[in-house]
Design a protein around this motif. Sequence first.
Motif, short mmCIF file in Angstrom:
data_model
loop_
_atom_site.label_atom_id
_atom_site.label_comp_id
_atom_site.label_asym_id
_atom_site.label_seq_id
_atom_site.Cartn_x
_atom_site.Cartn_y
_atom_site.Cartn_z
N SER A 58 -2.90 2.01 -1.93
CA SER A 58 -2.52 0.95 -1.14
C SER A 58 -3.16 -0.17 -1.69
O SER A 58 -4.45 -0.20 -2.18
N VAL A 59 -2.51 -1.32 -1.86
CA VAL A 59 -3.12 -2.62 -2.31
C VAL A 59 -2.87 -3.51 -1.37
O VAL A 59 -1.69 -3.72 -0.80
N THR A 60 -4.06 -4.39 -0.93
CA THR A 60 -3.96 -5.29 0.02
C THR A 60 -4.21 -6.77 -0.72
O THR A 60 -5.64 -6.76 -1.09
N ALA A 61 -3.74 -7.90 -0.49
CA ALA A 61 -4.37 -9.27 -0.90
C ALA A 61 -4.31 -10.15 0.23
O ALA A 61 -2.96 -10.12 0.63
N LEU B 97 -11.89 -0.15 -3.59
CA LEU B 97 -12.22 -1.31 -4.37
C LEU B 97 -11.95 -2.37 -3.62
O LEU B 97 -10.78 -2.85 -3.33
N SER B 98 -13.10 -3.12 -3.14
CA SER B 98 -12.63 -4.58 -2.35
C SER B 98 -13.55 -5.63 -3.02
O SER B 98 -14.53 -5.53 -3.60
N ALA C 104 -9.14 -9.04 -1.47
CA ALA C 104 -8.32 -8.08 -2.11
C ALA C 104 -8.90 -6.57 -2.01
O ALA C 104 -10.09 -6.43 -1.95
N ARG C 105 -7.95 -5.52 -1.94
CA ARG C 105 -8.40 -4.39 -2.09
C ARG C 105 -7.51 -3.38 -2.44
O ARG C 105 -6.24 -3.27 -2.05
N LEU C 106 -8.07 -2.48 -3.00
CA LEU C 106 -7.04 -1.28 -3.95
C LEU C 106 -7.80 -0.16 -3.29
O LEU C 106 -9.10 0.15 -3.59
N GLY C 107 -6.88 0.64 -2.69
CA GLY C 107 -7.52 1.90 -2.14
C GLY C 107 -6.47 3.18 -2.49
O GLY C 107 -5.31 3.13 -2.73
N TYR C 108 -7.33 4.34 -2.53
CA TYR C 108 -6.53 5.73 -2.80
C TYR C 108 -6.85 6.75 -1.64
O TYR C 108 -8.25 6.82 -1.38
N SER C 109 -5.95 7.59 -1.21
CA SER C 109 -6.37 8.57 -0.30
C SER C 109 -5.43 9.81 -0.45
O SER C 109 -4.22 9.66 -0.89
N GLY C 110 -5.98 10.98 -0.26
CA GLY C 110 -5.27 12.08 -0.24
C GLY C 110 -6.14 13.51 0.16
O GLY C 110 -7.23 13.25 0.27
N GLY C 111 -5.50 14.57 -0.39
CA GLY C 111 -6.41 15.72 -0.32
C GLY C 111 -7.44 15.98 -1.23
O GLY C 111 -7.33 15.54 -2.53
N ALA C 112 -8.63 16.53 -0.59
CA ALA C 112 -9.88 16.64 -1.65
C ALA C 112 -9.55 17.91 -2.34
O ALA C 112 -10.34 18.10 -3.53
N GLU C 113 -9.21 18.98 -1.58
CA GLU C 113 -9.31 20.32 -2.24
C GLU C 113 -7.87 20.97 -1.93
O GLU C 113 -7.76 21.29 -0.78
N PRO D 41 -18.07 -14.40 -5.91
CA PRO D 41 -17.23 -13.17 -5.40
C PRO D 41 -18.27 -11.93 -5.15
O PRO D 41 -19.24 -11.90 -5.81
N SER D 42 -17.74 -11.10 -4.27
CA SER D 42 -18.56 -9.93 -4.13
C SER D 42 -17.54 -8.63 -4.27
O SER D 42 -16.42 -8.92 -3.70
N LEU D 43 -18.09 -7.73 -5.01
CA LEU D 43 -17.13 -6.60 -5.19
C LEU D 43 -17.92 -5.37 -4.96
O LEU D 43 -19.13 -5.18 -5.22
N SER D 44 -17.20 -4.51 -4.14
CA SER D 44 -17.94 -3.40 -3.72
C SER D 44 -16.92 -2.23 -3.74
O SER D 44 -15.51 -2.31 -3.65
N VAL D 45 -17.39 -0.87 -4.00
CA VAL D 45 -16.72 0.40 -4.26
C VAL D 45 -17.17 1.34 -3.34
O VAL D 45 -18.43 1.34 -2.91
#
Length: 503
Positions: A319-322, A118-119, A300-309, A69-73
């Motif tokens: 978001s979770v994708t598999a 995280l993918s 599989a992918r786990l992601g977060y998004s929102g305002g930075a400041e 497997p390959s894991l990347s962030v």
Amino acid sequence: MFNSRRGGLLAAVCSAGLICGLTAGPAAAETLADAIALAYDSNPTLQAQRASQRALDENYVQARSGYRPSLSVSAGGAYQEIRTPAAARGLSIDTNGDGIPDAAGAGIRESNSGSGALSLNQPLYTGGRVAAAVSAAEADILTGRENLRRVETQVLGTVITAYVDTRRDQEAMRIRQENVRVLERQLEESKARFDVGEITRTDVAQSESRLSAAQSLFQSAQAQLAISRGNYVAVVGQSPGDLAPEPSLATLLPATVDQAFDTAQADNPLIRAAQYTEQASKARVSGARAERMPTIGLTARLGYSGGAEPFDGDLYSRSVTAGATVSIPLFSGGLTSSRVRQTIERNNVDRIGIEGARRSVLQNLTQAWSQLTASRAIIGSTDTQVRAARIAAEGTRQEQQVGLRTTLDVLNAEQELRAAELAQVNARRDEYVAAASVLAQMGHLEASYLTPNVPRYDPKSNFGKLRITWGWVPWEEPIAIVDSVFTPQPKEKPAPKPVSAAQ
């Protein structure tokens, strides 16, 4: 270590050091086994080839990573600023969307965002692509091991040649030195006989001429010995001392040239390397054909998004994708077919190369065997020649004392004796080098045959450490089994095993 070796090299090419080495050697004679053991442990050419082989072993790990497997962030942030003028061509502009035109000046809109993910990707089936790469890597490693054996053979052959060359030149120098002593006594005797009127000035001049020539040859012998000693230092790593006679190689040699060739076909590293090279290219043919096969993998992918400041984790969306992906190549414009044809022809080249290697070994082995046979015959002839020349020289000196021989006869007899002794020394050297060449072509000129008591470098030990290393996962084994169903596996030939060795 390097300073001591450099000092040994300087000593090897110093005439004073040569003479001291001949007159005051160490208490224990240095043997050929000692020289081979030292070169086997420290020769830079051999050490570099071993390092190259360890680097080649890493190709296996890199190929096997295709099953893992390959894991990347990933993370990112963005800032956006929009400036809009209050009016454009006399028209009012509403930048904030409240239905009221902006006042004079420029409207400014700012926004920022942040994201992280995280993918994970896990191959399940590659159509044989990874299996072909692993098989090719294994075959390349086997080829590298045979190349390491070939380099070891070359290095040990150079050690043997340097050893016997040094001993030959030491003996040649001794013969030249003895010739000078004999001719000095002959000149003194000629002068004494000239003083009493028994011979003429011509006889004295002949003695002087031969002595001068002998002294010149002695100087040349010194220079040649310095060259051989330098060659010895370069391959062994230290200056030669008192070298013991080299051991016989008869126990390692076959009875006939046919037996030698049968052994060479099985054990010669050049032939074995060509066979492994053909196996590697055959695996690459399977890899090219695998490009037509589908691939299956999990993602599989786990992601977060929102305002930075300002940052507020509670406001970030997740978001979770598999899923599973199946990729089937349909049309490549003829690229895959072209690559298949290309790898097939390269495999044909490697297959033909096996026969080329076999013929080359046959030619070299025939030459070495013929040289060995001729050298053995020459040794017998030179032994007889030396005995006869020694008797002739002694008889000529005695006959001169009773007036039956001239001074020139004595000088010629001495010259023939020295020439016979030098021919004998050269013949023995040539015979030993030819025997070593036969062993080299058979694939038996190795430390395991010549010095069985010396710890042997095993290239398999490093490869064994890489079989399960960082990155290995237990489920790659069943994936590899499925992926390699249609892929040819390299077939390792039995390693040569020494039966006996020179002592």
